[in-house]
Design a protein around this motif. Structure first.
Motif, PDB file in Angstrom:
ATOM      1  N   GLN A   9      -5.742   2.734   6.821  1.00 38.80           N
ATOM      2  CA  GLN A   9      -4.820   3.502   5.982  1.00 38.80           C
ATOM      3  C   GLN A   9      -5.118   4.988   6.130  1.00 38.80           C
ATOM      4  OE1 GLN A   9      -4.415   2.104   1.890  1.00 38.80           O
ATOM      5  NE2 GLN A   9      -4.091   4.206   1.198  1.00 38.80           N
ATOM      6  N   ALA A  10      -4.115   5.767   6.540  1.00 38.75           N
ATOM      7  CA  ALA A  10      -4.332   7.197   6.763  1.00 38.75           C
ATOM      8  C   ALA A  10      -3.031   7.965   6.586  1.00 38.75           C
ATOM      9  CB  ALA A  10      -4.895   7.433   8.168  1.00 38.75           C
ATOM     10  N   ARG A  11      -3.169   9.220   6.151  1.00 42.56           N
ATOM     11  CA  ARG A  11      -2.033  10.135   6.082  1.00 42.56           C
ATOM     12  C   ARG A  11      -2.565  11.556   6.222  1.00 42.56           C
ATOM     13  NH1 ARG A  11      -1.268  12.310   0.662  1.00 42.56           N
ATOM     14  NH2 ARG A  11      -2.770  11.377  -0.798  1.00 42.56           N
ATOM     15  N   SER A  12      -1.668  12.495   6.440  1.00 40.79           N
ATOM     16  CA  SER A  12      -2.072  13.872   6.705  1.00 40.79           C
ATOM     17  C   SER A  12      -1.960  14.778   5.494  1.00 40.79           C
ATOM     18  CB  SER A  12      -1.218  14.458   7.843  1.00 40.79           C
ATOM     19  OG  SER A  12      -1.396  13.711   9.033  1.00 40.79           O
ATOM     20  N   THR A  13      -1.386  14.280   4.411  1.00 44.55           N
ATOM     21  CA  THR A  13      -1.071  15.137   3.268  1.00 44.55           C
ATOM     22  C   THR A  13      -2.051  14.962   2.117  1.00 44.55           C
ATOM     23  OG1 THR A  13       0.526  13.467   2.537  1.00 44.55           O
ATOM     24  CG2 THR A  13       1.389  15.338   3.793  1.00 44.55           C
ATOM     25  N   SER A  14      -3.323  14.764   2.429  1.00 47.07           N
ATOM     26  CA  SER A  14      -4.340  14.651   1.390  1.00 47.07           C
ATOM     27  C   SER A  14      -4.418  15.955   0.587  1.00 47.07           C
ATOM     28  CB  SER A  14      -5.710  14.367   2.022  1.00 47.07           C
ATOM     29  OG  SER A  14      -6.754  14.530   1.096  1.00 47.07           O
ATOM     30  N   ASP A  15      -4.435  15.829  -0.729  1.00 47.01           N
ATOM     31  CA  ASP A  15      -4.524  17.014  -1.577  1.00 47.01           C
ATOM     32  C   ASP A  15      -5.875  17.709  -1.429  1.00 47.01           C
ATOM     33  OD1 ASP A  15      -1.976  16.576  -2.591  1.00 47.01           O
ATOM     34  OD2 ASP A  15      -2.715  15.323  -4.237  1.00 47.01           O
ATOM     35  N   ARG A  16      -6.932  16.911  -1.287  1.00 45.81           N
ATOM     36  CA  ARG A  16      -8.274  17.489  -1.248  1.00 45.81           C
ATOM     37  C   ARG A  16      -8.609  18.097   0.110  1.00 45.81           C
ATOM     38  NH1 ARG A  16     -11.700  12.538  -3.780  1.00 45.81           N
ATOM     39  NH2 ARG A  16     -10.428  11.443  -2.256  1.00 45.81           N
ATOM     40  N   PHE A  17      -8.089  17.491   1.187  1.00 42.12           N
ATOM     41  CA  PHE A  17      -8.444  17.945   2.531  1.00 42.12           C
ATOM     42  C   PHE A  17      -7.291  17.593   3.471  1.00 42.12           C
ATOM     43  CE2 PHE A  17     -12.086  17.648   5.932  1.00 42.12           C
ATOM     44  CZ  PHE A  17     -11.533  18.727   6.597  1.00 42.12           C
ATOM     45  N   PRO A  18      -6.248  18.429   3.502  1.00 40.92           N
ATOM     46  CA  PRO A  18      -5.072  18.141   4.340  1.00 40.92           C
ATOM     47  C   PRO A  18      -5.442  17.973   5.814  1.00 40.92           C
ATOM     48  CG  PRO A  18      -4.611  19.928   2.812  1.00 40.92           C
ATOM     49  CD  PRO A  18      -6.089  19.661   2.718  1.00 40.92           C
ATOM     50  N   ARG A  19      -4.788  16.996   6.453  1.00 35.09           N
ATOM     51  CA  ARG A  19      -4.951  16.712   7.887  1.00 35.09           C
ATOM     52  C   ARG A  19      -6.400  16.372   8.262  1.00 35.09           C
ATOM     53  NH1 ARG A  19      -0.723  18.033  11.220  1.00 35.09           N
ATOM     54  NH2 ARG A  19      -2.081  18.593  12.961  1.00 35.09           N
ATOM     55  N   LYS A  20      -7.132  15.803   7.303  1.00 38.57           N
ATOM     56  CA  LYS A  20      -8.541  15.522   7.589  1.00 38.57           C
ATOM     57  C   LYS A  20      -8.713  14.488   8.694  1.00 38.57           C
ATOM     58  CE  LYS A  20      -9.174  12.161   3.801  1.00 38.57           C
ATOM     59  NZ  LYS A  20      -9.980  11.861   2.581  1.00 38.57           N
ATOM     60  N   ASN A 188     -22.943   8.653   0.842  1.00 36.11           N
ATOM     61  CA  ASN A 188     -21.542   8.897   1.181  1.00 36.11           C
ATOM     62  C   ASN A 188     -21.374   9.105   2.677  1.00 36.11           C
ATOM     63  OD1 ASN A 188     -18.782   9.488   0.979  1.00 36.11           O
ATOM     64  ND2 ASN A 188     -19.203  11.678   0.806  1.00 36.11           N
ATOM     65  N   LEU A 189     -20.617   8.207   3.321  1.00 38.33           N
ATOM     66  CA  LEU A 189     -20.325   8.318   4.752  1.00 38.33           C
ATOM     67  C   LEU A 189     -18.853   8.575   5.002  1.00 38.33           C
ATOM     68  CD1 LEU A 189     -22.436   5.305   6.130  1.00 38.33           C
ATOM     69  CD2 LEU A 189     -23.172   7.649   5.699  1.00 38.33           C
ATOM     70  N   CYS A 190     -18.085   8.847   3.957  1.00 37.55           N
ATOM     71  CA  CYS A 190     -16.667   9.125   4.159  1.00 37.55           C
ATOM     72  C   CYS A 190     -16.420  10.630   4.052  1.00 37.55           C
ATOM     73  CB  CYS A 190     -15.794   8.350   3.169  1.00 37.55           C
ATOM     74  SG  CYS A 190     -15.806   8.995   1.498  1.00 37.55           S
ATOM     75  N   VAL A 191     -15.238  11.040   4.466  1.00 35.03           N
ATOM     76  CA  VAL A 191     -14.894  12.462   4.487  1.00 35.03           C
ATOM     77  C   VAL A 191     -13.827  12.718   3.418  1.00 35.03           C
ATOM     78  CG1 VAL A 191     -13.935  14.349   5.854  1.00 35.03           C
ATOM     79  CG2 VAL A 191     -15.472  12.683   6.929  1.00 35.03           C
ATOM     80  N   ASP A 192     -14.247  13.299   2.310  1.00 34.96           N
ATOM     81  CA  ASP A 192     -13.320  13.711   1.263  1.00 34.96           C
ATOM     82  C   ASP A 192     -13.041  15.206   1.328  1.00 34.96           C
ATOM     83  OD1 ASP A 192     -12.862  11.220  -0.004  1.00 34.96           O
ATOM     84  OD2 ASP A 192     -14.785  11.375  -1.049  1.00 34.96           O
ATOM     85  N   PHE A 193     -14.071  15.969   1.759  1.00 34.81           N
ATOM     86  CA  PHE A 193     -13.991  17.420   1.779  1.00 34.81           C
ATOM     87  C   PHE A 193     -14.564  17.944   3.094  1.00 34.81           C
ATOM     88  CE2 PHE A 193     -14.593  16.079  -2.656  1.00 34.81           C
ATOM     89  CZ  PHE A 193     -13.464  16.654  -3.244  1.00 34.81           C
ATOM     90  N   PRO A 194     -14.260  19.191   3.456  1.00 31.06           N
ATOM     91  CA  PRO A 194     -14.799  19.747   4.710  1.00 31.06           C
ATOM     92  C   PRO A 194     -16.317  19.654   4.805  1.00 31.06           C
ATOM     93  CG  PRO A 194     -13.059  21.165   3.882  1.00 31.06           C
ATOM     94  CD  PRO A 194     -13.287  20.124   2.814  1.00 31.06           C
ATOM     95  N   ILE A 200     -21.766  14.997   8.283  1.00 31.46           N
ATOM     96  CA  ILE A 200     -21.743  13.863   9.212  1.00 31.46           C
ATOM     97  C   ILE A 200     -21.910  14.341  10.644  1.00 31.46           C
ATOM     98  CG2 ILE A 200     -20.250  12.075  10.201  1.00 31.46           C
ATOM     99  CD1 ILE A 200     -19.209  11.572   7.352  1.00 31.46           C
ATOM    100  N   GLU A 201     -21.247  15.435  10.994  1.00 32.54           N
ATOM    101  CA  GLU A 201     -21.381  15.963  12.357  1.00 32.54           C
ATOM    102  C   GLU A 201     -22.817  16.382  12.637  1.00 32.54           C
ATOM    103  OE1 GLU A 201     -18.436  18.371  15.096  1.00 32.54           O
ATOM    104  OE2 GLU A 201     -19.303  19.695  13.571  1.00 32.54           O
ATOM    105  N   ARG A 202     -23.457  17.033  11.694  1.00 32.27           N
ATOM    106  CA  ARG A 202     -24.848  17.440  11.878  1.00 32.27           C
ATOM    107  C   ARG A 202     -25.760  16.220  12.019  1.00 32.27           C
ATOM    108  NH1 ARG A 202     -25.249  20.447   7.741  1.00 32.27           N
ATOM    109  NH2 ARG A 202     -26.301  18.991   6.327  1.00 32.27           N
TER     110      ARG A 202
END
Length: 232
Positions: A9-20, A188-194, A200-202
């Motif tokens: 499930q995915a979309r680009s219009t997340s309020d917290r982090f658009p196009r995440k 936390n292993l998910c991406v909610d915010f930048p 995770i990248e680090r």
């Protein structure tokens, strides 16, 4: 288990982090990390996104990385799932969140095994209660249960977060929860915010995990994230 598919499930219009879902992790789109993890399971992998033009890029990139793409309602996620399972005659859909770049195929396969043993369950889950980290959530939903939800009077939040109605009304449904060996629910292993993306990248870069193919099995990965206290 019948006719089963993985639905990311995915979309680009997340309020917290658009196009995440399109943000880069080590040069690879986040959604591609999720897709590659799911492709290690021997089941069809779909990205369930919206038919809104805001998700055109997401649909293109998902297909480019080997996922099938289903596009439905932007705001009515329940309707999106209902039409999806009906269109392809699915008996179950495995719901994976599109913001989970480290999703483990081992955890998905464990859910499938639990589902095969509990054939009559409406929902197989590992978040009721949660012992796995966020970003390792797996929910297997029976298609008939999705159709039953469509008949219920649901809140706007329930329609967007479709499994929440099961949890809010757990006595109405047969729910089977499976647990991790250790309680890692605080990680936390998910991406909610930048900042989640950067952490995770680090983490991946420091351990030379430079592509989805190099993510270790869950037993090893869980030890690494515990040692790092990732997301706390």
């Amino acid at each position: 288990m019948g006719n089963v598919a993985i639905g990311i499930q995915a979309r680009s219009t997340s309020d917290r982090f658009p196009r995440k879902s399109l943000q880069s992790i080590l040069g690879i789109p986040l959604i591609a990390w999720v897709i590659e993890g799911c492709k290690k399971v021997d089941l069809p992998v779909w990205v369930l996104t919206s038919d809104d033009k805001s998700d055109d890029d997401l649909a293109f990139i998902s297909a480019e990385h080997g996922a099938k793409v289903f596009r439905g309602s932007l705001k009515n996620v329940l309707c999106r799932y209902k039409v999806f399972v009906e269109s392809y005659g699915l008996t179950h859909v495995i719901r994976i969140n599109g913001d989970s770049p480290l999703i483990s195929p081992d955890v998905i396969m464990r859910a499938v095994k639990v589902s095969s043993i509990n054939a009559s369950a409406d929902l197989i889950t590992n978040v009721f209660p949660r012992t796995f980290p966020k970003g390792q959530s797996v929910e297997i939903i029976r298609s008939t249960a999705i159709k039953e939800l469509a008949k219920e009077r649901m809140t706007e939040s329930n329609i967007e977060h479709i499994t929440s109605f099961f949890y809010d009304n757990s006595r109405q449904f047969q729910i089977c929860n499976f647990t991790n060996n250790a309680d890692l629910s605080q990680l936390n292993l998910c991406v909610d915010f930048p900042e989640d993306l950067f952490k995770i990248e680090r983490f991946l870069k420091e351990r030379n995990i430079l592509s989805p193919s190099r993510i270790p099995a869950w037993t090893r990965l869980s030890k690494l994230i515990q040692a790092n206290r990732l997301g706390t």
